[in-house]
Design an enzyme around this catalytic site. Structure first.
Site, PDB file in Angstrom:
ATOM      1  N   HIS A 128     -13.491  10.463  71.540  1.00 37.66           N
ATOM      2  CA  HIS A 128     -14.226  10.031  70.339  1.00 37.66           C
ATOM      3  C   HIS A 128     -14.040   8.531  70.082  1.00 37.66           C
ATOM      4  O   HIS A 128     -14.720   7.722  70.671  1.00 37.66           O
ATOM      5  CB  HIS A 128     -13.866  10.876  69.100  1.00 37.66           C
ATOM      6  CG  HIS A 128     -13.986  12.337  69.346  1.00 37.66           C
ATOM      7  ND1 HIS A 128     -15.182  12.928  69.691  1.00 37.66           N
ATOM      8  CD2 HIS A 128     -13.068  13.347  69.359  1.00 37.66           C
ATOM      9  CE1 HIS A 128     -15.005  14.226  69.878  1.00 37.66           C
ATOM     10  NE2 HIS A 128     -13.729  14.509  69.696  1.00 37.66           N
ATOM     11  N   GLU A 137      -9.163   8.776  61.574  1.00 33.59           N
ATOM     12  CA  GLU A 137      -8.471   7.515  61.270  1.00 33.59           C
ATOM     13  C   GLU A 137      -9.352   6.325  61.680  1.00 33.59           C
ATOM     14  O   GLU A 137     -10.162   6.428  62.585  1.00 33.59           O
ATOM     15  CB  GLU A 137      -7.134   7.441  62.007  1.00 33.59           C
ATOM     16  CG  GLU A 137      -6.139   8.542  61.639  1.00 33.59           C
ATOM     17  CD  GLU A 137      -5.524   8.368  60.255  1.00 33.59           C
ATOM     18  OE1 GLU A 137      -6.033   7.550  59.456  1.00 33.59           O
ATOM     19  OE2 GLU A 137      -4.524   9.060  59.970  1.00 33.59           O
TER      20      GLU A 137
HETATM   21 ZN    ZN Z   1     -12.049  17.192  71.732  1.00 36.54          ZN
END
Ligand code: ZN
Length: 319
Positions: free
Chosen positions: A206, A187
């Site tokens: 992330h 996303e």
């Molecule tokens: Zn992960």
């Protein structure tokens, strides 16, 4: 050139199954009568499902409390060899609860295996229900003073709605746990922003899509939300290549970055290898030391451990 293995650093993004040694997986799979698929070819992009299928097979080879303990002990040993003096291991207790005899047994087994040398993050799944997430958050809260350091949400973020998990993260925050959801993998930046604003994320797993949005970068910088960036996870899943990894842009925007390994079993790279990739991208040793400091600062390591590791980073840089 300074040895990256000797640079003290913290690995804040590592999943239990994905941390397994390849040789341990072969041994546990043979014992369980499981057939392992052949290794994935290099340089090819795979969908999430291919990745998940392999992850599930590896996870199903972990059958007993001794297996969980062994994987954790080996992970800590391997991490120390890699210069990751502190590691936080993510576990979704529902994955092993049936075989071990309950979610609390999974947590107690994991905590006993760390012997205080690593943190445990309990993670629920974006693909699970908000009720399950709230239950796992309560479990994490119960073990907060015993070595559980955070609560997270893993798996494919497209499968859940951010607002639905606010209650689980409220429970975690009330217990003083770090909030560490995976976000902004598939996303766009809005997802990272929502996880900060609605879930109170203290770190983001992330979150690279934030790099495209100055307003989200400003929010991350202002609130000191660390992005756990795992370079080798992106090319195989088709969400970015190493040459365009925006680590320098994040640093420039004042966003703390902690490099992590995610699933070395599947991606084949330890933490020093992630730092080596950053070096290849042109980051000098002072910047690599900054990344190491940020990983240590964003960790839940006890204060004396953090102080010592930060001092060791300085010695590495001045060596
Ligand atoms: Zn992960």
């Amino acid at each position: 050139m300074r040895d990256l293995r000797r640079l003290p650093k913290a690995n804040l993004h590592l999943h239990l199954t994905g941390a397994m040694r390849p040789a341990t997986l072969v041994e546990l799979a043979a014992r369980a009568g499981l057939r392992l698929p052949p290794p994935l070819p290099d340089g090819v992009t795979h969908g999430w499902d291919t990745f998940q299928e392999r992850y599930d097979i590896a996870r199903s080879a972990v059958r007993t409390a001794e297996d969980v303990s062994r994987v954790i002990r080996e992970t800590i040993t391997d991490s120390e060899r890699d210069g990751a003096a502190w590691v936080e291991i993510q576990i979704d207790p529902t994955s092993y609860a049936r075989r071990l005899g309950g979610e609390a047994v999974v947590v107690e087994t994991a905590l006993a295996a760390t012997a205080g040398r690593a943190g445990i993050v309990l993670a629920s799944s974006w693909a699970g229900t908000p009720q399950t997430a709230a239950r796992i958050a309560r479990l994490a809260a119960r073990y907060q003073s015993h070595g559980v350091v955070g609560f997270g949400l893993s798996n494919d973020e497209r499968r859940g709605r951010v607002a639905d998990f606010a209650e689980a993260f409220r429970v975690a925050a009330d217990a003083g746990l770090l909030a560490v959801p995976h976000a902004g993998f598939y996303e766009a930046a809005w997802h990272v922003r929502e996880c900060v604003e609605r879930l109170g994320a203290s770190r983001i797993g992330h979150g690279l899509t934030a790099a495209a949005d100055p307003a989200t970068l400003a929010l991350l910088a202002e609130r000191s939300v660390t992005l756990e960036v795992c370079p080798t996870s992106y090319p195989p899943l088709g969400v970015g290549d190493l040459a365009t990894l925006p680590i320098a842009r994040l640093i420039e925007a004042g966003v703390p970055v902690a490099l992590g390994t995610d699933d070395p079993l599947l991606f084949g790279a330890d933490l020093s290898a992630q730092y080596a990739i950053a070096r290849q991208l042109g980051l000098d040793d002072a910047t690599l030391a900054l990344l190491a400091r940020q990983s240590i600062a964003a960790s839940a390591a006890p204060t004396p451990v953090r102080t010592q590791l930060l001092a060791e980073v300085d010695s590495w840089l001045s060596s």
